[in-house]
Design a protein around this motif. Structure first.
Motif, PDB file in Angstrom:
ATOM      1  N   THR B  68       0.871  -1.175   0.000  1.00  0.00           N
ATOM      2  CA  THR B  68       0.000   0.000   0.000  1.00  0.00           C
ATOM      3  C   THR B  68       0.906   1.223   0.000  1.00  0.00           C
ATOM      4  O   THR B  68       1.930   1.246   0.701  1.00  0.00           O
ATOM      5  CB  THR B  68      -0.896  -0.010   1.247  1.00  0.00           C
ATOM      6  OG1 THR B  68      -1.643  -1.229   1.236  1.00  0.00           O
ATOM      7  CG2 THR B  68      -1.860   1.165   1.244  1.00  0.00           C
ATOM      8  N   VAL B  69       0.558   2.197  -0.814  1.00  0.00           N
ATOM      9  CA  VAL B  69       1.433   3.356  -0.996  1.00  0.00           C
ATOM     10  C   VAL B  69       0.709   4.629  -0.539  1.00  0.00           C
ATOM     11  O   VAL B  69      -0.458   4.850  -0.890  1.00  0.00           O
ATOM     12  CB  VAL B  69       1.834   3.503  -2.487  1.00  0.00           C
ATOM     13  CG1 VAL B  69       2.804   4.674  -2.666  1.00  0.00           C
ATOM     14  CG2 VAL B  69       2.441   2.205  -3.000  1.00  0.00           C
ATOM     15  N   TYR B  70       1.436   5.430   0.232  1.00  0.00           N
ATOM     16  CA  TYR B  70       0.905   6.737   0.656  1.00  0.00           C
ATOM     17  C   TYR B  70       1.840   7.816   0.159  1.00  0.00           C
ATOM     18  O   TYR B  70       3.051   7.616   0.038  1.00  0.00           O
ATOM     19  CB  TYR B  70       0.815   6.818   2.186  1.00  0.00           C
ATOM     20  CG  TYR B  70      -0.104   5.772   2.789  1.00  0.00           C
ATOM     21  CD1 TYR B  70      -1.474   6.027   2.909  1.00  0.00           C
ATOM     22  CD2 TYR B  70       0.405   4.563   3.241  1.00  0.00           C
ATOM     23  CE1 TYR B  70      -2.313   5.079   3.470  1.00  0.00           C
ATOM     24  CE2 TYR B  70      -0.427   3.602   3.800  1.00  0.00           C
ATOM     25  CZ  TYR B  70      -1.797   3.867   3.914  1.00  0.00           C
ATOM     26  OH  TYR B  70      -2.613   2.933   4.457  1.00  0.00           O
ATOM     27  N   ARG B  71       1.287   8.972  -0.068  1.00  0.00           N
ATOM     28  CA  ARG B  71       2.132  10.075  -0.522  1.00  0.00           C
ATOM     29  C   ARG B  71       1.578  11.368   0.079  1.00  0.00           C
ATOM     30  O   ARG B  71       0.347  11.517   0.205  1.00  0.00           O
ATOM     31  CB  ARG B  71       2.115  10.160  -2.049  1.00  0.00           C
ATOM     32  CG  ARG B  71       3.128  11.140  -2.624  1.00  0.00           C
ATOM     33  CD  ARG B  71       2.895  11.391  -4.101  1.00  0.00           C
ATOM     34  NE  ARG B  71       3.013  10.169  -4.915  1.00  0.00           N
ATOM     35  CZ  ARG B  71       2.512  10.044  -6.142  1.00  0.00           C
ATOM     36  NH1 ARG B  71       1.853  11.055  -6.699  1.00  0.00           N
ATOM     37  NH2 ARG B  71       2.648   8.912  -6.807  1.00  0.00           N
ATOM     38  N   LEU B  72       2.479  12.248   0.388  1.00  0.00           N
ATOM     39  CA  LEU B  72       2.035  13.560   0.831  1.00  0.00           C
ATOM     40  C   LEU B  72       1.684  14.380  -0.393  1.00  0.00           C
ATOM     41  O   LEU B  72       2.465  14.491  -1.339  1.00  0.00           O
ATOM     42  CB  LEU B  72       3.162  14.257   1.622  1.00  0.00           C
ATOM     43  CG  LEU B  72       3.358  13.770   3.069  1.00  0.00           C
ATOM     44  CD1 LEU B  72       4.517  14.530   3.714  1.00  0.00           C
ATOM     45  CD2 LEU B  72       2.080  13.944   3.883  1.00  0.00           C
ATOM     46  N   VAL B  73       0.502  14.908  -0.378  1.00  0.00           N
ATOM     47  CA  VAL B  73       0.010  15.624  -1.546  1.00  0.00           C
ATOM     48  C   VAL B  73      -0.434  16.997  -1.080  1.00  0.00           C
ATOM     49  O   VAL B  73      -1.017  17.125   0.005  1.00  0.00           O
ATOM     50  CB  VAL B  73      -1.177  14.871  -2.163  1.00  0.00           C
ATOM     51  CG1 VAL B  73      -1.801  15.630  -3.318  1.00  0.00           C
ATOM     52  CG2 VAL B  73      -0.742  13.479  -2.630  1.00  0.00           C
ATOM     53  N   PRO B  74      -0.132  18.019  -1.855  1.00  0.00           N
ATOM     54  CA  PRO B  74      -0.634  19.353  -1.472  1.00  0.00           C
ATOM     55  C   PRO B  74      -2.153  19.287  -1.309  1.00  0.00           C
ATOM     56  O   PRO B  74      -2.828  18.675  -2.126  1.00  0.00           O
ATOM     57  CB  PRO B  74      -0.258  20.241  -2.660  1.00  0.00           C
ATOM     58  CG  PRO B  74       0.822  19.502  -3.379  1.00  0.00           C
ATOM     59  CD  PRO B  74       0.607  18.048  -3.113  1.00  0.00           C
ATOM     60  N   ALA B  75      -2.636  19.897  -0.250  1.00  0.00           N
ATOM     61  CA  ALA B  75      -4.053  19.769   0.091  1.00  0.00           C
ATOM     62  C   ALA B  75      -4.962  20.043  -1.097  1.00  0.00           C
ATOM     63  O   ALA B  75      -5.955  19.348  -1.318  1.00  0.00           O
ATOM     64  CB  ALA B  75      -4.397  20.695   1.240  1.00  0.00           C
ATOM     65  N   GLU B  76      -4.575  21.045  -1.897  1.00  0.00           N
ATOM     66  CA  GLU B  76      -5.459  21.425  -3.006  1.00  0.00           C
ATOM     67  C   GLU B  76      -5.483  20.378  -4.121  1.00  0.00           C
ATOM     68  O   GLU B  76      -6.338  20.397  -4.991  1.00  0.00           O
ATOM     69  CB  GLU B  76      -5.081  22.809  -3.550  1.00  0.00           C
ATOM     70  CG  GLU B  76      -3.755  22.881  -4.318  1.00  0.00           C
ATOM     71  CD  GLU B  76      -2.548  23.144  -3.402  1.00  0.00           C
ATOM     72  OE1 GLU B  76      -2.655  22.962  -2.180  1.00  0.00           O
ATOM     73  OE2 GLU B  76      -1.487  23.543  -3.939  1.00  0.00           O
ATOM     74  N   LYS B  77      -4.542  19.455  -4.062  1.00  0.00           N
ATOM     75  CA  LYS B  77      -4.486  18.453  -5.148  1.00  0.00           C
ATOM     76  C   LYS B  77      -5.020  17.077  -4.740  1.00  0.00           C
ATOM     77  O   LYS B  77      -4.922  16.112  -5.490  1.00  0.00           O
ATOM     78  CB  LYS B  77      -3.048  18.306  -5.632  1.00  0.00           C
ATOM     79  CG  LYS B  77      -2.583  19.486  -6.467  1.00  0.00           C
ATOM     80  CD  LYS B  77      -1.267  19.142  -7.132  1.00  0.00           C
ATOM     81  CE  LYS B  77      -0.791  20.327  -7.977  1.00  0.00           C
ATOM     82  NZ  LYS B  77       0.592  20.127  -8.423  1.00  0.00           N
ATOM     83  N   VAL B  78      -5.557  17.026  -3.523  1.00  0.00           N
ATOM     84  CA  VAL B  78      -6.002  15.722  -3.045  1.00  0.00           C
ATOM     85  C   VAL B  78      -7.117  15.157  -3.931  1.00  0.00           C
ATOM     86  O   VAL B  78      -8.078  15.842  -4.255  1.00  0.00           O
ATOM     87  CB  VAL B  78      -6.499  15.812  -1.581  1.00  0.00           C
ATOM     88  CG1 VAL B  78      -7.202  14.524  -1.171  1.00  0.00           C
ATOM     89  CG2 VAL B  78      -5.339  16.110  -0.659  1.00  0.00           C
ATOM     90  N   ARG B  79      -6.907  13.964  -4.338  1.00  0.00           N
ATOM     91  CA  ARG B  79      -7.913  13.319  -5.171  1.00  0.00           C
ATOM     92  C   ARG B  79      -8.092  11.864  -4.721  1.00  0.00           C
ATOM     93  O   ARG B  79      -7.414  11.417  -3.797  1.00  0.00           O
ATOM     94  CB  ARG B  79      -7.521  13.380  -6.646  1.00  0.00           C
ATOM     95  CG  ARG B  79      -6.158  12.788  -6.915  1.00  0.00           C
ATOM     96  CD  ARG B  79      -5.674  13.141  -8.323  1.00  0.00           C
ATOM     97  NE  ARG B  79      -4.343  12.615  -8.540  1.00  0.00           N
ATOM     98  CZ  ARG B  79      -4.073  11.461  -9.132  1.00  0.00           C
ATOM     99  NH1 ARG B  79      -5.055  10.685  -9.537  1.00  0.00           N
ATOM    100  NH2 ARG B  79      -2.841  11.063  -9.303  1.00  0.00           N
ATOM    101  N   THR B  80      -8.981  11.212  -5.370  1.00  0.00           N
ATOM    102  CA  THR B  80      -9.280   9.844  -4.949  1.00  0.00           C
ATOM    103  C   THR B  80      -8.133   8.912  -5.312  1.00  0.00           C
ATOM    104  O   THR B  80      -7.433   9.129  -6.302  1.00  0.00           O
ATOM    105  CB  THR B  80     -10.567   9.336  -5.609  1.00  0.00           C
ATOM    106  OG1 THR B  80     -10.529   9.717  -6.972  1.00  0.00           O
ATOM    107  CG2 THR B  80     -11.791   9.905  -4.938  1.00  0.00           C
ATOM    108  N   PRO B  81      -7.941   7.882  -4.533  1.00  0.00           N
ATOM    109  CA  PRO B  81      -6.800   6.978  -4.756  1.00  0.00           C
ATOM    110  C   PRO B  81      -6.874   6.265  -6.108  1.00  0.00           C
ATOM    111  O   PRO B  81      -7.942   5.931  -6.578  1.00  0.00           O
ATOM    112  CB  PRO B  81      -6.937   5.937  -3.635  1.00  0.00           C
ATOM    113  CG  PRO B  81      -7.941   6.483  -2.678  1.00  0.00           C
ATOM    114  CD  PRO B  81      -8.763   7.461  -3.414  1.00  0.00           C
ATOM    115  N   THR B  82      -5.718   6.106  -6.658  1.00  0.00           N
ATOM    116  CA  THR B  82      -5.611   5.335  -7.904  1.00  0.00           C
ATOM    117  C   THR B  82      -4.192   4.837  -8.034  1.00  0.00           C
ATOM    118  O   THR B  82      -3.300   5.314  -7.344  1.00  0.00           O
ATOM    119  CB  THR B  82      -6.017   6.194  -9.124  1.00  0.00           C
ATOM    120  OG1 THR B  82      -5.670   5.477 -10.292  1.00  0.00           O
ATOM    121  CG2 THR B  82      -5.287   7.532  -9.142  1.00  0.00           C
ATOM    122  N   ALA B  83      -3.995   3.906  -8.887  1.00  0.00           N
ATOM    123  CA  ALA B  83      -2.634   3.403  -9.121  1.00  0.00           C
ATOM    124  C   ALA B  83      -1.906   4.424  -9.943  1.00  0.00           C
ATOM    125  O   ALA B  83      -1.291   4.170 -10.873  1.00  0.00           O
ATOM    126  CB  ALA B  83      -2.670   2.037  -9.786  1.00  0.00           C
TER     127      ALA B  83
END
Lengths: 263, 83, 184, 357
Positions: B68-83
């Motif tokens: 399982t992979v997590y990444r820090l993403v700028p809040a404004e770019k948060v989107r639904t998980p995908t490969a």
């Protein structure tokens, strides 16, 4: 300038179209990769509840334990016939078979030919690993000339056993085929291409365009006697030459993104 | 600070090592100090310098959906998980 | 009462249809009936035959060795069935295609130049109905009117233009049989 | 409905349609091809599925697939084609989905010929495919029974989630008799399909249909479940017809067309004063062993008549349990025994009985 706010986001996790269960496949076997790709495509298309799979006889005989959807188990080689029966009475469902090289190209050669010839609106995921995995590494119809297996201990002798069958090349000749392509699972870039092709194949079925098949060059580290990594290299160095990647049949009615190319 | 991290599900990992060979930062090692319930040394992230970008290449090649992979993403770019 | 009829000839002589016609008439008269064809390679070029059994009771075997009546449209059929017809039974012989006389003396024998009559009527395909008409003159179980009514109902759509010819052919066969009977 | 003059092959095909058969998969083979041709015309007219498969192997697996979807589905074939279906039939049995098959038997073994025979008795009644299973087998002797049993076959198949095979011979397929077809039954909607069917796992857990159980104890559980089902079938579904057995000294036992031939012989023998009766088993699985046992307790001899070399004979022996002598009269190769041949056998037995008294 205000400090940017970062949120830890889930980038990748196991597909909801797969069950919780771990597979019985050997370590490094690419069956797991192809299962994952199929499941992810089904997730992305939102069709899990409308999809029915058919498992083959071969290593993937228990595929139904791993996919979280309706599934049936076919007799060896007969998955395309069974899929035909299911699809004809469930025309609005997505029906796919998952077949290995022995199942599809040897004992089931007639069934796959005729399913393609009829333009049966099903999707076939064809795992070509050039060997019989489940029974312990015997010659497959796709075993390469010279390749050692337990039933060709001195290597496949074409004088005795003839030549491998190239199923994409054969099936693409049939008018009923709408989408017939070969991809490989030997590295990340190719895995991504494989997934796009699987998506395209399911889209072809969803649009009712006819028979679709994605052949996936796959590894069998155990029966090839290699590490998982070596096995992927062997695909690249030997199988890709014998089974060139590419699009063998793409029906003109498919709106293709030209970026999605095999090579 | 690392931009990403992975979590290996040790009930699924079969220790095939494919993830170790594809990690662009060479951050995945086999945990030789322990065995999974099925008897494999599982893969693990070794990222003392926080280099993991959460690129998910390891997950793409994992045959067992164990990563399982997590990444820090700028809040404004948060989107639904995908490969 | 059970009546067993074998109709035998070359493939293409309409023996199967003649048998079906009897069967329809029997059905429409609320009788029990079975129509049993020969089938297979012998249908092509060789002899074709069918067995029609009509009864006022449930029918057991759909095949029998000794029929009460036989229509033989050609020589092989005469050779095969003449010895088998039950004593006092009916044997209708198509003399157009058979160049010998029947030998049995214990049968009601009807000699019918069916092909000539059919050609006279303008269609050589009518020979089977001429023969059937001749048979009906000897059968109590079905009348020519009953069979004619069935013919109207069951003649295939693409042969409907032949209906009148068919009926006329049957009548000619019956008249011929009746006439000869009167003459003896 | 009024009686119509119907050919056996057409009659069972139309009967299946009226019983709500939604899909037919087949492959041409004489002497059953008229059934396939009838389906080819009628099924599309009704918006149902007809498909000529590439082989009987494929046809039965298409049946298997459609059966998994919970629809009424069937195939029909003749002996050599049915041999090819054995693999699929075993899978259908192991997966416990309902399916109907009609076997219009012809002469064999091998390619044999296209003439009527009862040579598939062992193949069909004793299972034929691999593993422990029994299809329910019904043997009609007339066009009307061919219709009635085909309709019933779908109900039985769904009741027990099993295979039902109509075992008839070429003569029944080819002959015409007056018969009455049933009313047209409504086809189930997708929503009315059984809850185990593969219709997409919407708002429910996935349905899995399979016949592989690697754990022998789990496989044994399936076998036990099948056995329990068979016990029910054996208790509820035994069918036979009989004639003049009350005071009989001789019992003739014959099924299907040979049963009809024997019936004619029995009637004639009665006219001659021979006390003979007929048992015509209709369900060949479950076999009417108990009735054979009762009859064997009353008669002096049994005559078995078949259009094969003595396949049902074994079952009569089981039911007889050694009580009375059994003789056999069979014709093979596609030959139908004639009533007078059977009559002659009955007379021989009668003289034996007379001599021993």
């Amino acid at each position: 300038m205000a400090e940017k706010e970062w949120i830890e986001t889930l980038i990748y996790t196991k597909s909801g179209s797969l069950t919780e269960l771990g597979t019985h496949y050997c370590p490094g076997c690419t069956h797991g990769i192809s299962h994952r790709l199929i499941a992810e495509v089904i997730d992305e298309m939102g069709i899990r509840e409308d999809t029915i799979g058919i498992a083959p006889v071969g290593c993937a005989v228990f595929a139904y334990d791993y996919f979280n959807m309706d599934f049936a188990e076919a007799a060896h080689g007969r998955a395309p016939a069974m899929a035909t029966g299911l699809k004809r009475v469930n025309p609005d469902k997505i029906v796919f078979t998952y077949q290995g090289d022995g199942d599809l190209a040897s004992i089931g050669a007639a069934e796959i030919m005729h399913a393609a010839g009829r333009g049966e609106n099903i999707t076939v995921i064809f795992i070509n690993n050039a060997i019989y995995g489940m029974t312990g590494g015997q010659m497959a119809p796709t075993t390469l000339p010279g390749q050692r297996t337990t039933s060709t201990p001195l290597g496949r002798d074409i004088e005795v056993h003839g030549f491998p069958l190239r199923m994409c090349e054969i099936l693409s000749q049939l008018d009923g085929s709408a989408y017939v392509v070969r991809r490989s699972l030997h590295n990340v870039a190719n895995i991504r291409r494989a997934k796009k092709a699987i998506r395209q194949a399911f889209e072809v079925q969803r649009q009712g365009l006819g028979f679709s098949m994605v052949e996936l060059l796959s590894s069998c580290p155990t029966n090839w006697g290699m590490s998982a990594d070596e096995a992927l290299t062997w695909i690249e160095e030997h199988m890709v030459e014998a089974y060139p990647l590419g699009d063998y049949k793409v029906s003109p009615s498919i709106a293709v993104t030209k970026k999605d190319e095999g090579r | 600070m690392a931009k990403g991290r992975i979590v290996v599900d040790e009930t699924l990992c079969k220790g095939c090592e494919l993830c170790t060979s594809v990690c662009p930062k060479d951050l995945i090692r086999m945990a030789m100090d322990r065995l999974t319930p099925k008897g494999y040394h599982p893969a693990m992230l070794v990222d003392p310098d926080g280099e993991c970008t959460g690129c998910a290449i390891c997950a793409v090649i994992c045959p067992d959906s164990a990563i399982t992979v997590y990444r820090l993403v700028p809040a404004e770019k948060v989107r639904t998980p995908t490969a | 009462m059970q009546t067993e009829i074998i109709i035998s000839g070359f493939g293409g002589q309409g023996v199967l249809f003649a048998g079906q016609l009897l069967s329809y008439a029997a059905l429409e008269k609320d009788l029990h009936v079975t129509w049993f064809p020969s089938y297979g390679p012998e249908m092509r070029g060789g002899t074709a035959h069918c067995t029609v059994i009509i009864s006022d009771d449930e029918i057991g075997s759909p095949v029998i060795r000794n029929p009460t009546a036989a229509i033989v449209m050609n020589l092989p059929s005469l050779d095969k069935y003449e010895p088998l017809v039950k004593t006092d039974g009916v044997l209708v012989v198509n003399t157009s295609l058979v160049d010998r006389d029947p030998e049995r003396e214990d049968l009601q024998i009807e000699l019918v130049p069916a092909n000539e009559i059919a050609e006279e009527l303008g269609d050589k395909r009518l020979a089977n109905l001429v023969m059937l008409g001749a048979l009906l003159n000897h059968l109590d179980v079905l009348s020519i009117d009953e069979v004619g009514a069935s013919l109207k109902r069951h003649i295939p759509a693409h042969h409907r233009d032949l209906l009148q010819g068919n009926i006329k052919a049957m009548q000619r066969g019956t008249a011929l049989a009746a006439g000869e009977k009167l003459a003896t | 409905m009024a009686k119509e003059l119907l050919k056996g092959n057409v009659a069972f095909a139309e009967a299946a349609i009226r019983a709500g058969c939604e899909a037919y998969f087949g492959y041409p083979i004489t002497p059953q091809t008229e059934a396939l041709e009838h389906m080819a015309k009628r099924m599309p007219e009704l918006g149902r599925v007809f498909l000529q498969a590439e082989s009987e192997v494929a046809a039965i697996n298409m049946v298997y697939g459609a059966a998994c979807a919970g629809v009424r589905v069937m195939s029909s074939s003749s002996s050599p084609g049915v041999s090819l279906m054995m693999e699929g039939l075993s899978y259908i049995a192991g997966s416990e989905v309902p399916a109907v098959l009609v076997d219009i038997m012809r002469g064999g073994p091998g390619l044999g010929n296209i003439a009527p025979s009862q040579g598939d008795y062992n193949q069909i009644v004793k299972g034929g495919g691999h593993g422990d299973y029994h299809p329910v087998v019904l043997a009609p002797a007339s066009v009307q029974e061919l219709i009635d049993f085909t309709v019933e076959a779908f109900d039985i198949a769904e009741k027990y989630l099993c295979i039902v095979i109509i075992l008839a011979d070429g003569s029944l397929g080819q002959m015409m008799e007056p018969a009455e077809l049933p009313e047209m039954k409504k086809v189930r909607s997708v929503k009315e399909r059984p809850n185990w069917a593969l219709t997409g796992a919407r708002d429910r857990d996935p349905n899995i249909i399979t016949s592989i159980y690697m754990d022998p104890l789990v496989e044994e559980e399936l076998n036990r479940r099948l056995m329990a089902k068979q016990a029910k079938i054996e208790a509820n579904e035994v069918r036979f017809r009989e004639l003049m057995l009350d005071d009989a000294e001789i019992a003739v036992i014959a099924f299907g067309t040979s049963g009809r031939v024997a019936q004619s012989a029995v009637k004639t023998a009665r006219e001659e004063g021979i006390r003979v009766g007929l048992l015509r088993p209709i369900s060949l699985y479950p076999y009417p062993y108990e009735r054979v046992r009762q009859i064997a307790g009353k008669v002096k001899e049994i005559l078995v008549v078949e259009m094969n070399s003595g396949q049902m004979l074994g079952d009569v022996r089981i039911g007889n349990e050694g009580r009375v002598p059994i003789s056999f009269y069979g014709r093979q190769g596609g030959v139908i025994p004639l009533p007078d041949e059977v009559l002659e056998e009955i007379r021989k037995i009668q003289s034996r009985i007379n001599a021993s008294e």
